[in-house]
Motif scaffolding. Structure first.
Motif, PDB file in Angstrom:
ATOM      1  N   PRO A 265       0.817  -1.220   0.000  1.00 40.29           N
ATOM      2  CA  PRO A 265       0.000   0.000   0.000  1.00 40.29           C
ATOM      3  C   PRO A 265       0.847   1.265   0.000  1.00 40.29           C
ATOM      4  O   PRO A 265       1.903   1.315   0.626  1.00 40.29           O
ATOM      5  N   VAL A 266       0.375   2.261  -0.723  1.00 42.35           N
ATOM      6  CA  VAL A 266       1.054   3.553  -0.763  1.00 42.35           C
ATOM      7  C   VAL A 266       0.362   4.475   0.242  1.00 42.35           C
ATOM      8  O   VAL A 266      -0.784   4.865   0.051  1.00 42.35           O
ATOM      9  N   SER A 267       1.077   4.796   1.304  1.00 43.92           N
ATOM     10  CA  SER A 267       0.506   5.656   2.337  1.00 43.92           C
ATOM     11  C   SER A 267       0.477   7.106   1.857  1.00 43.92           C
ATOM     12  O   SER A 267       1.122   7.470   0.872  1.00 43.92           O
ATOM     13  N   GLU A 268      -0.271   7.929   2.582  1.00 42.83           N
ATOM     14  CA  GLU A 268      -0.303   9.349   2.267  1.00 42.83           C
ATOM     15  C   GLU A 268       1.087   9.956   2.406  1.00 42.83           C
ATOM     16  O   GLU A 268       1.490  10.796   1.601  1.00 42.83           O
ATOM     17  N   ARG A 269       1.826   9.505   3.423  1.00 43.37           N
ATOM     18  CA  ARG A 269       3.191  10.010   3.620  1.00 43.37           C
ATOM     19  C   ARG A 269       4.079   9.644   2.434  1.00 43.37           C
ATOM     20  O   ARG A 269       4.845  10.464   1.940  1.00 43.37           O
ATOM     21  N   LYS A 270       3.951   8.413   1.965  1.00 40.39           N
ATOM     22  CA  LYS A 270       4.766   7.985   0.826  1.00 40.39           C
ATOM     23  C   LYS A 270       4.356   8.736  -0.445  1.00 40.39           C
ATOM     24  O   LYS A 270       5.212   9.108  -1.248  1.00 40.39           O
ATOM     25  N   ARG A 271       3.061   8.955  -0.609  1.00 47.20           N
ATOM     26  CA  ARG A 271       2.595   9.693  -1.791  1.00 47.20           C
ATOM     27  C   ARG A 271       3.190  11.099  -1.808  1.00 47.20           C
ATOM     28  O   ARG A 271       3.674  11.575  -2.837  1.00 47.20           O
ATOM     29  N   LEU A 272       3.172  11.757  -0.655  1.00 49.06           N
ATOM     30  CA  LEU A 272       3.742  13.100  -0.582  1.00 49.06           C
ATOM     31  C   LEU A 272       5.239  13.082  -0.849  1.00 49.06           C
ATOM     32  O   LEU A 272       5.779  13.985  -1.499  1.00 49.06           O
ATOM     33  N   ALA A 273       5.930  12.058  -0.357  1.00 53.75           N
ATOM     34  CA  ALA A 273       7.369  11.947  -0.583  1.00 53.75           C
ATOM     35  C   ALA A 273       7.677  11.775  -2.064  1.00 53.75           C
ATOM     36  O   ALA A 273       8.621  12.377  -2.597  1.00 53.75           O
ATOM     37  N   ILE A 274       6.860  10.964  -2.740  1.00 55.44           N
ATOM     38  CA  ILE A 274       7.058  10.757  -4.179  1.00 55.44           C
ATOM     39  C   ILE A 274       6.867  12.069  -4.931  1.00 55.44           C
ATOM     40  O   ILE A 274       7.651  12.422  -5.824  1.00 55.44           O
ATOM     41  N   GLU A 275       5.825  12.805  -4.562  1.00 56.21           N
ATOM     42  CA  GLU A 275       5.570  14.072  -5.235  1.00 56.21           C
ATOM     43  C   GLU A 275       6.702  15.063  -4.992  1.00 56.21           C
ATOM     44  O   GLU A 275       7.094  15.812  -5.894  1.00 56.21           O
ATOM     45  N   MET A 276       7.241  15.072  -3.774  1.00 56.77           N
ATOM     46  CA  MET A 276       8.384  15.936  -3.481  1.00 56.77           C
ATOM     47  C   MET A 276       9.577  15.577  -4.360  1.00 56.77           C
ATOM     48  O   MET A 276      10.246  16.448  -4.922  1.00 56.77           O
ATOM     49  N   PHE A 277       9.852  14.289  -4.488  1.00 59.38           N
ATOM     50  CA  PHE A 277      10.981  13.847  -5.307  1.00 59.38           C
ATOM     51  C   PHE A 277      10.782  14.261  -6.759  1.00 59.38           C
ATOM     52  O   PHE A 277      11.719  14.742  -7.412  1.00 59.38           O
ATOM     53  N   GLU A 278       9.576  14.067  -7.275  1.00 57.13           N
ATOM     54  CA  GLU A 278       9.313  14.399  -8.672  1.00 57.13           C
ATOM     55  C   GLU A 278       9.428  15.898  -8.938  1.00 57.13           C
ATOM     56  O   GLU A 278       9.652  16.312 -10.073  1.00 57.13           O
ATOM     57  N   ARG A 279       9.307  16.704  -7.897  1.00 53.89           N
ATOM     58  CA  ARG A 279       9.507  18.145  -8.041  1.00 53.89           C
ATOM     59  C   ARG A 279      10.964  18.537  -7.834  1.00 53.89           C
ATOM     60  O   ARG A 279      11.301  19.723  -7.826  1.00 53.89           O
ATOM     61  N   GLY A 280      11.825  17.568  -7.616  1.00 54.79           N
ATOM     62  CA  GLY A 280      13.237  17.842  -7.415  1.00 54.79           C
ATOM     63  C   GLY A 280      13.591  18.234  -5.995  1.00 54.79           C
ATOM     64  O   GLY A 280      14.701  18.717  -5.737  1.00 54.79           O
ATOM     65  N   ASN A 281      12.677  18.003  -5.046  1.00 56.97           N
ATOM     66  CA  ASN A 281      12.877  18.432  -3.664  1.00 56.97           C
ATOM     67  C   ASN A 281      13.292  17.246  -2.799  1.00 56.97           C
ATOM     68  O   ASN A 281      12.467  16.652  -2.091  1.00 56.97           O
ATOM     69  N   SER A 282      14.565  16.875  -2.832  1.00 58.44           N
ATOM     70  CA  SER A 282      15.047  15.736  -2.045  1.00 58.44           C
ATOM     71  C   SER A 282      14.996  16.020  -0.550  1.00 58.44           C
ATOM     72  O   SER A 282      14.746  15.114   0.255  1.00 58.44           O
ATOM     73  N   LYS A 283      15.257  17.270  -0.161  1.00 57.05           N
ATOM     74  CA  LYS A 283      15.164  17.631   1.257  1.00 57.05           C
ATOM     75  C   LYS A 283      13.749  17.393   1.776  1.00 57.05           C
ATOM     76  O   LYS A 283      13.543  16.938   2.907  1.00 57.05           O
ATOM     77  N   GLY A 284      12.756  17.716   0.936  1.00 51.95           N
ATOM     78  CA  GLY A 284      11.368  17.492   1.324  1.00 51.95           C
ATOM     79  C   GLY A 284      11.063  16.028   1.538  1.00 51.95           C
ATOM     80  O   GLY A 284      10.277  15.660   2.427  1.00 51.95           O
ATOM     81  N   VAL A 285      11.683  15.164   0.732  1.00 52.74           N
ATOM     82  CA  VAL A 285      11.500  13.718   0.900  1.00 52.74           C
ATOM     83  C   VAL A 285      11.983  13.288   2.277  1.00 52.74           C
ATOM     84  O   VAL A 285      11.309  12.538   2.993  1.00 52.74           O
ATOM     85  N   VAL A 286      13.160  13.776   2.666  1.00 51.30           N
ATOM     86  CA  VAL A 286      13.738  13.405   3.963  1.00 51.30           C
ATOM     87  C   VAL A 286      12.857  13.902   5.106  1.00 51.30           C
ATOM     88  O   VAL A 286      12.622  13.192   6.089  1.00 51.30           O
ATOM     89  N   GLU A 287      12.339  15.130   4.969  1.00 51.77           N
ATOM     90  CA  GLU A 287      11.503  15.691   6.033  1.00 51.77           C
ATOM     91  C   GLU A 287      10.194  14.929   6.185  1.00 51.77           C
ATOM     92  O   GLU A 287       9.721  14.685   7.302  1.00 51.77           O
ATOM     93  N   ILE A 288       9.599  14.536   5.079  1.00 52.07           N
ATOM     94  CA  ILE A 288       8.335  13.801   5.138  1.00 52.07           C
ATOM     95  C   ILE A 288       8.552  12.395   5.684  1.00 52.07           C
ATOM     96  O   ILE A 288       7.782  11.907   6.525  1.00 52.07           O
ATOM     97  N   LEU A 289       9.603  11.736   5.230  1.00 49.31           N
ATOM     98  CA  LEU A 289       9.900  10.377   5.691  1.00 49.31           C
ATOM     99  C   LEU A 289      10.765  10.441   6.948  1.00 49.31           C
ATOM    100  O   LEU A 289      11.864   9.899   7.000  1.00 49.31           O
TER     101      LEU A 289
END
Length: 656
Positions: A265-289
């Motif tokens: 299952p893709v959690s809401e947290r994981k979905r947001l992390a994926i969207e952050m990555f696709e926007r080029g925001n790796s720092k955002g991925v770390v903060e969400i996860l």
């Protein structure tokens, strides 16, 4: 030969995308045919002439349900027939749990576009009811890369050959992603890189430094040489950082692509992390996860599993839900680790990434199967090995090895490929740490397995057999067991020659690499004629490949020229050494090692001024290489007596 059918569903607004996808599958069919797979793309346009029945859509639905993979594309709207085809595919998969594996692709909106309500409802339902997250894409390259990554990962299961180890045959060089030498995408066309601030900053810095260096050189002022050297050294470091970042961003993209199709299952947290990555925001991925939230959910999953064990009737579904949640959380730890490694501003990124990997491993160890634990240990071991933490990598690989040996004893067909792969990686690790006997033991064990597997399924396992033979050849060369090294390299070359005859696009690069390795071996053993023959054969292949795909193969062509240039230097044939050095520099002037050969060939011909200019230009970057070459030339006795004074003058110049 296994046939793999891909059904492509979309509305007419994505006609260009469908045509591009159809062309991609046609090229992939050529790439994968030598591996034993034929890949076919089927679209509704292809059946309009002969599909019959009371309702044409019913014919399409039957084709969808019989397919191995179903790709459903959307953009601004969700057509009722495309949604119907998605539901048909999903229903068929729920029934048989094997096919079709279904993926949703959604092209990004551009300014002024809006998605209709039907597509909004479909996406909400897809995420809430199915727990599936779609693949966003803004360019053809992004769409192609998504699919090729999924195909490369799931081919073993869709083909019915589950014993095939999931391979990663991608390469990322000079901003180009290729699979078996076939260009798939450019990073500049992929949002996770093109919108990443660190990536953009490095690209801009490199472009600026190139401009500044060119401007300074154009002045012809000798006094500016120290400034040029300083900027050249800075440029070299920036390029190294860019190469490292490209590799890490792509590795993270692979992991995200894997989890999208993993079934967990893709959690809401994981979905947001994926969207952050696709926007080029790796720092955002770390903060969400963040580890606090993941750990809290992991504790809840363990609680659900324990509760399920206490229930007789309804406990099984509760346990399975807990296990699925655990798998998903373990994936989040890996994503966090990989996102951390792309954050160059974080000085503790490696330490924090290791902690995330270890948290995920312990989560798997406590709740999931040994097979899943082995895969996680292998991935972490490879990460540690890549970052030269050999002690930690060995411990994880050895644990992985023990598990694979136990599983392979019970089911060799299923687990021997994984066992051989970890043995190969341990062989590389032991070679790198000069534990040569242990390295040989691992390589020989892996080779024995691949030989046995290749006898049954040559199309699948002969490339792996050649890989281990090549590694053994390199090991034997390092410990000066030259006859055994030659034997291994010749065996690998024979396999690649046979494979390349059937599919040159895929296997000629491996053939050229094997020829290059033999050339180095013959050069080191002073068999100059045999060495020249191998180098020239490799050069011929790389010239042919570069003509078709220069972005991928120019670096290899330059290295082949570099090897030939050094060979002729060692023979005292300075004119030919100069010729091949200039040939390599013509293709890629950024491969600066080739200038060591060019400078030496000019100096030893008596063209001191030309040589001095190169030595000064690359003094900061290549000083140690220059001096090391002079020592080698003295030992080989190739420096003409009348040039010894010139060599000493250059050595003093370099030592200042």
């Amino acid at each position: 030969m296994k046939n793999i059918t891909v059904f492509l569903a979309s509305s007419d607004e994505l006609k260009n995308d469908r045509n591009s996808f159809h062309s991609l599958v046609a090229s992939l069919d050529e790439i994968f045919e030598p591996r034993g797979y034929r890949i076919r793309c089927r679209r509704w346009e292809d059946f309009s002439a002969f599909c019959t029945g009371s309702r044409t859509q019913d014919d399409y639905n039957r084709i969808v349900r019989a397919s191995d993979i179903c790709i459903c594309m959307f953009h601004r709207k969700a057509g009722e027939y495309t949604i119907e085809e998605f539901n048909q595919a999903l229903d068929e998969y729920v029934k048989n749990q094997s096919h079709p594996k279904t993926f949703v692709y959604i092209r990004a909106l551009i300014e002024g576009e809006m998605e209709d309500e039907a597509l909004k409802r479909f996406k909400e339902d897809l995420f809430d009811r199915v727990g599936h997250y779609w693949c966003n894409y803004a360019t053809d390259d992004a769409m192609k890369l998504h699919f090729v990554m999924q195909l490369e990962r799931i081919i073993p299961s869709v083909s019915g050959n589950a014993s095939v180890t999931e391979g990663n045959h991608f390469k990322i060089e000079n901003g180009v992603v290729s699979l078996y030498g076939h260009k798939i995408a450019e990073l500049d066309n992929l949002s996770f890189a093109a919108e990443n601030p660190e990536y953009l900053s490095l690209k801009e810095s490199i472009a600026r430094l190139n401009t500044e260096i060119a401007r300074l050189r154009a002045t012809g002022v000798a006094e500016l040489q120290p400034m040029i050297d300083e900027k050249q050294a800075e440029l070299y470091k920036k390029r190294e950082n860019l190469n490292r970042l490209e590799s890490r961003l792509f590795d993270l993209a692979l992991s995200i692509n894997k989890l999208i199709g993993s079934g967990t299952p893709v959690s809401e947290r994981k979905r947001l992390a994926i969207e952050m990555f696709e926007r080029g925001n790796s720092k955002g991925v770390v903060e969400i996860l963040n580890e606090k939230d993941i750990a809290a959910d992991a504790a809840q999953a363990r609680k659900e599993i324990e509760q399920g064990k206490l229930l007789v009737d309804s406990g099984r579904s509760l346990i399975e839900a807990g296990l699925q949640k655990t798998r998903s959380l373990a994936e989040e730890y890996v994503l966090r680790a990989k996102a951390l490694m792309t954050d160059y501003a974080e000085p503790r990124r490696f330490e924090l990434a290791c902690h995330a990997y270890e948290q995920g491993i312990e989560l798997i160890r406590a709740n999931l199967s040994e097979e899943e634990l082995a895969k996680s240990l292998f991935e972490y071991g490879h990460f540690l090995q890549t970052n030269k933490r050999y002690d930690l990598a060995e411990a994880r690989y050895r644990e992985n090895l023990d598990i694979c040996q136990r599983l392979a004893a019970i089911s060799p067909q299923a687990y021997e490929p994984s066992l051989a792969m970890v043995q190969n990686n341990l062989g590389i690790l032991y070679k790198d740490t000069q534990r040569y006997e242990d390295s040989e033991e691992m390589y020989l064990s892996a080779m024995e397995i691949y030989r046995r597997l290749a006898a049954i399924s040559p199309q699948v396992y002969e490339p792996d057999l050649a890989m281990v033979q090549n590694n053994l050849g390199l090991l034997y060369k390092d410990i000066q067991r030259y006859k055994e090294s030659e034997k291994m390299h010749l065996s690998a070359m024979e396999i690649y020659r046979r494979l390349a005859a059937v599919n040159p696009l895929v296997y000629e690069p491996y053939l050229a690499a094997a020829q290059n390795n033999l050339g180095i071996l013959y050069s080191d053993t002073q068999r100059y004629e045999d060495s020249e023959k191998m180098y020239l054969s490799a050069l011929e292949v790389y010239q042919r490949l570069t003509a078709v795909n220069p972005q991928v193969y120019e670096p290899y062509l330059v290295r082949a020229c570099n090897n030939l240039s050094f060979l002729f230097l060692a023979q005292g044939n300075f004119e030919e050494a100069e010729r091949y050095a200039r040939e390599g520099a013509k293709y890629d002037s950024t491969h600066h090692t080739i200038y060591t050969n060019l400078a030496a060939s000019l100096l030893l011909q008596g063209r001191y001024a030309e040589a001095e200019e190169i030595y000064l230009r690359y003094k900061e970057e290549l000083k140690e290489d220059f001096l090391s070459d002079f020592e080698d030339f003295y030992q080989r006795g190739i420096i003409p007596p009348e040039r010894e004074d010139d060599v000493e003058r250059i050595k003093k110049l370099l030592s200042k």
